[in-house]
Design a protein around this motif. Structure first.
Motif, PDB file in Angstrom:
ATOM      1  N   GLU A   7       0.850  -1.175  -0.106  1.00 33.07           N
ATOM      2  CA  GLU A   7      -0.124  -0.138  -0.152  1.00 33.07           C
ATOM      3  C   GLU A   7       0.892   1.361  -0.139  1.00 33.07           C
ATOM      4  O   GLU A   7       0.760   2.250  -0.578  1.00 33.07           O
ATOM      5  CB  GLU A   7      -0.966  -0.186   1.279  1.00 33.07           C
ATOM      6  CG  GLU A   7      -1.892   1.130   1.147  1.00 33.07           C
ATOM      7  CD  GLU A   7      -2.763   1.427   0.429  1.00 33.07           C
ATOM      8  OE1 GLU A   7      -3.256   2.498   0.054  1.00 33.07           O
ATOM      9  OE2 GLU A   7      -2.950   0.454  -0.359  1.00 33.07           O
ATOM     10  N   THR A   8       1.874   1.102   0.873  1.00 33.46           N
ATOM     11  CA  THR A   8       2.906   2.250   0.780  1.00 33.46           C
ATOM     12  C   THR A   8       3.598   2.590  -0.482  1.00 33.46           C
ATOM     13  O   THR A   8       3.628   3.854  -1.166  1.00 33.46           O
ATOM     14  CB  THR A   8       3.845   1.977   1.900  1.00 33.46           C
ATOM     15  OG1 THR A   8       3.224   2.044   3.118  1.00 33.46           O
ATOM     16  CG2 THR A   8       4.980   3.313   1.988  1.00 33.46           C
ATOM     17  N   ASP A   9       3.898   1.500  -1.172  1.00 34.96           N
ATOM     18  CA  ASP A   9       4.568   1.628  -2.667  1.00 34.96           C
ATOM     19  C   ASP A   9       3.592   2.226  -3.416  1.00 34.96           C
ATOM     20  O   ASP A   9       4.169   2.913  -4.408  1.00 34.96           O
ATOM     21  CB  ASP A   9       5.122   0.053  -2.733  1.00 34.96           C
ATOM     22  CG  ASP A   9       6.174  -0.300  -2.089  1.00 34.96           C
ATOM     23  OD1 ASP A   9       6.461  -1.670  -2.247  1.00 34.96           O
ATOM     24  OD2 ASP A   9       6.902   0.580  -1.329  1.00 34.96           O
ATOM     25  N   ARG A  10       2.438   1.612  -3.473  1.00 32.79           N
ATOM     26  CA  ARG A  10       1.358   2.192  -4.355  1.00 32.79           C
ATOM     27  C   ARG A  10       1.032   3.778  -4.421  1.00 32.79           C
ATOM     28  O   ARG A  10       1.336   4.551  -5.315  1.00 32.79           O
ATOM     29  CB  ARG A  10       0.131   1.382  -4.202  1.00 32.79           C
ATOM     30  CG  ARG A  10      -1.094   1.878  -5.157  1.00 32.79           C
ATOM     31  CD  ARG A  10      -2.212   0.978  -4.942  1.00 32.79           C
ATOM     32  NE  ARG A  10      -2.833   1.584  -3.400  1.00 32.79           N
ATOM     33  CZ  ARG A  10      -3.523   2.831  -3.579  1.00 32.79           C
ATOM     34  NH1 ARG A  10      -3.663   3.727  -4.396  1.00 32.79           N
ATOM     35  NH2 ARG A  10      -3.944   3.323  -2.492  1.00 32.79           N
ATOM     36  N   ARG A  11       1.269   4.358  -3.118  1.00 33.97           N
ATOM     37  CA  ARG A  11       1.110   5.847  -2.837  1.00 33.97           C
ATOM     38  C   ARG A  11       2.213   6.400  -3.332  1.00 33.97           C
ATOM     39  O   ARG A  11       2.158   7.245  -3.924  1.00 33.97           O
ATOM     40  CB  ARG A  11       0.672   5.818  -1.192  1.00 33.97           C
ATOM     41  CG  ARG A  11      -0.770   5.144  -0.842  1.00 33.97           C
ATOM     42  CD  ARG A  11      -1.109   5.763   0.445  1.00 33.97           C
ATOM     43  NE  ARG A  11      -2.544   5.287   0.843  1.00 33.97           N
ATOM     44  CZ  ARG A  11      -3.139   5.596   1.876  1.00 33.97           C
ATOM     45  NH1 ARG A  11      -2.628   6.340   2.728  1.00 33.97           N
ATOM     46  NH2 ARG A  11      -4.356   4.813   2.239  1.00 33.97           N
TER      47      ARG A  11
END
Length: 238
Positions: A44-48
């Motif tokens: 999720e962090t990577d996506r953001r």
């Protein structure tokens, strides 16, 4: 007993001599859960981060000199809009993607116009005007040179020049401009100056430097070669 060997992620990796216990399997299950939670959170962090990185890449380039982001677009007057004509004391705009709701900033408008005497008949060797309008403020230059005597105008009437490109704001409001030069008048003591009244005309007045105050220039004061060169500043409601 715990396994003799461990995997790269820390799971038990038994050999034939090992004797697995329940605690070993429970420990592996806990490790699996921790890794799954960590992996989901990281994705999720990577996506953001990818979304932010893509946005920055679309709109900015990174300076190799100081590592700062520089806007790809060039900021123009059309990119800035304001909701009120009143600005704060200090306003700074950086980048090219700033949009403030409201009316667009007024642009400057430059043009020409024709000027003449309001009354009577005369010929002119010069009768031109130029202006620059920014918002509702107008700066206009007038050059009028007579090449013949004026006929058909009452001698006692005030001399007015007509043809300003925009009407002055206010019923009785007058705005004093600056005089470049005026010459070739008769029975005039003092400086002929322009005065803007309501409408699109320039009233011609004479400043007697305090001897008798300001009075109007009349047609009786004109000659066949009278010259007017005025620069005026005034406000219009448009």
């Amino acid at each position: 007993m715990s396994s003799t060997n461990k995997t790269g992620l820390g799971f038990n990796q038994w050999i034939l001599a090992d004797k697995p216990t329940m605690e070993d399997f429970n420990a592996d299950n806990v490790l699996v859960e921790q890794l799954l939670e960590e992996r989901c959170s990281k994705e999720e962090t990577d996506r953001r981060f990818m979304e932010v990185e893509q946005l920055l890449d679309e709109r900015y380039t990174k300076s190799e000199a100081d590592g700062k982001f520089v806007a790809r677009e060039t900021l123009t007057a059309n990119d800035i809009m304001v909701s009120s004509p009143v600005f704060p004391v200090k306003t700074s705009v950086e980048g090219a993607l700033v949009k403030l709701s409201g009316e667009k900033l007024n642009k400057s408008q430059i043009g020409t116009f024709q000027v003449k005497l309001e009354k009577g008949t005369a010929t002119y060797s010069t009768s031109t005007g130029t202006y620059c309008k920014t918002g509702n403020m107008v700066v206009a230059h007038v050059a009028l040179v007579l090449s013949s005597a004026v006929t058909g105008a009452p001698a006692a009437d005030r001399v007015d020049l007509v043809g300003l490109p925009f009407p002055a704001y206010g019923g009785n409001a007058r705005f004093i401009g600056t005089s470049g030069y005026t010459k070739n008048f008769t029975n005039v003591t003092g400086q002929v100056r322009p005065r803007i009244a309501f409408g699109t005309k320039i009233e011609c007045v004479v400043d007697n430097s305090g001897t008798s105050g300001i009075h109007t220039l009349t047609y009786a004061n004109l000659t066949a070669t009278s010259q007017f060169d005025f620069t005026v500043i005034y406000f219009t409601a448009q």
